[in-house]
Design an enzyme around this catalytic site. Sequence first.
Site, PDB file in Angstrom:
ATOM      1  N   PRO A 182       9.379  -2.650  -9.193  1.00  0.00           N
ATOM      2  CA  PRO A 182       7.973  -2.530  -8.785  1.00  0.00           C
ATOM      3  C   PRO A 182       7.663  -1.338  -7.896  1.00  0.00           C
ATOM      4  CG  PRO A 182       9.066  -4.194  -7.467  1.00  0.00           C
ATOM      5  CD  PRO A 182      10.086  -3.714  -8.466  1.00  0.00           C
ATOM      6  N   CYS A 183       7.707  -0.144  -8.470  1.00  0.00           N
ATOM      7  CA  CYS A 183       7.391   1.051  -7.692  1.00  0.00           C
ATOM      8  C   CYS A 183       5.924   1.073  -7.265  1.00  0.00           C
ATOM      9  CB  CYS A 183       7.747   2.310  -8.478  1.00  0.00           C
ATOM     10  SG  CYS A 183       7.057   2.393 -10.142  1.00  0.00           S
TER      11      CYS A 183
END
Length: 278
Positions: free
Chosen positions: A244-245
Amino acid sequence: MTLQENGYHYQVMRRAIDLIDASRTPLTLEALAGEMQMSPAHFQRLFSKWVGVSPKRYHQYLALGHAKALLRERFTTLAAADGAGLSGGGRLHDLFLRWEAMSPGDYAAGGAGLEIRWGWFDSPFGRALVMGTDRGLCGLGFAAEMGEAGCMADLRRRWPAADYVEAPEKLAPWVAAAFGERPGETPLYLIGAPFQIKVWEALLTIPSGHVTTYSEIAQSIGSPRAVRAVGTAVGRNPVSWLIPCHRALRKSGALGGYHWGLPVKRALLAWESARADA
């Protein structure tokens, strides 16, 4: 709800985001529904089914100030999150992930000798290009902003020496689990340089509905002065959504960049926040 239905809902939502961004004053439900050529009741039902809250509430999540609120209220100290077990049950709506990484030598070879299967899928956030090996998913990109051709070229240039085979049926079970359409395990195969993989592993500890900062990630991997390098590694994350950047923000609360487009990042954060508050 099928992935195709989710994809349609996202397209409606994305058009609404564009309208909200272009308007200097908040738009009423009636105005938004009219722009979508829907009745207010139908538009509200569609929006609420997709995101779990009303359009009015969702607009608040999409506001630029929401990122700052997340930092105040749901900032995640990565070491504490890991120690509290948040990198397990809290990550990605309780979906089960396991991951392994390619060796540095194999990465340096540019994927030579590696067969990468690929396919296009409908996702909650538009068309998604998914790639994987026999060990797990190695690539996931969104085409909403850069288009399908640009998305394909982007992922393929990361591993230029690999053999690419179109085989969506091989990836479909993992994709369905990744987007919550069915229970199951989603294995990841991280293909990157050692420093990048450290950063991606840190991202995996951030629970859904929470955020962190680039400097916090740098601290957590033992490289506090490498904030700029961390930002680059975050941007090079090949498996969006699952790694989850989008949960990494600037210390000021600004969204920062997002490889697949800032409207997509805002949609991801708003979607997760709405579900966390529902």
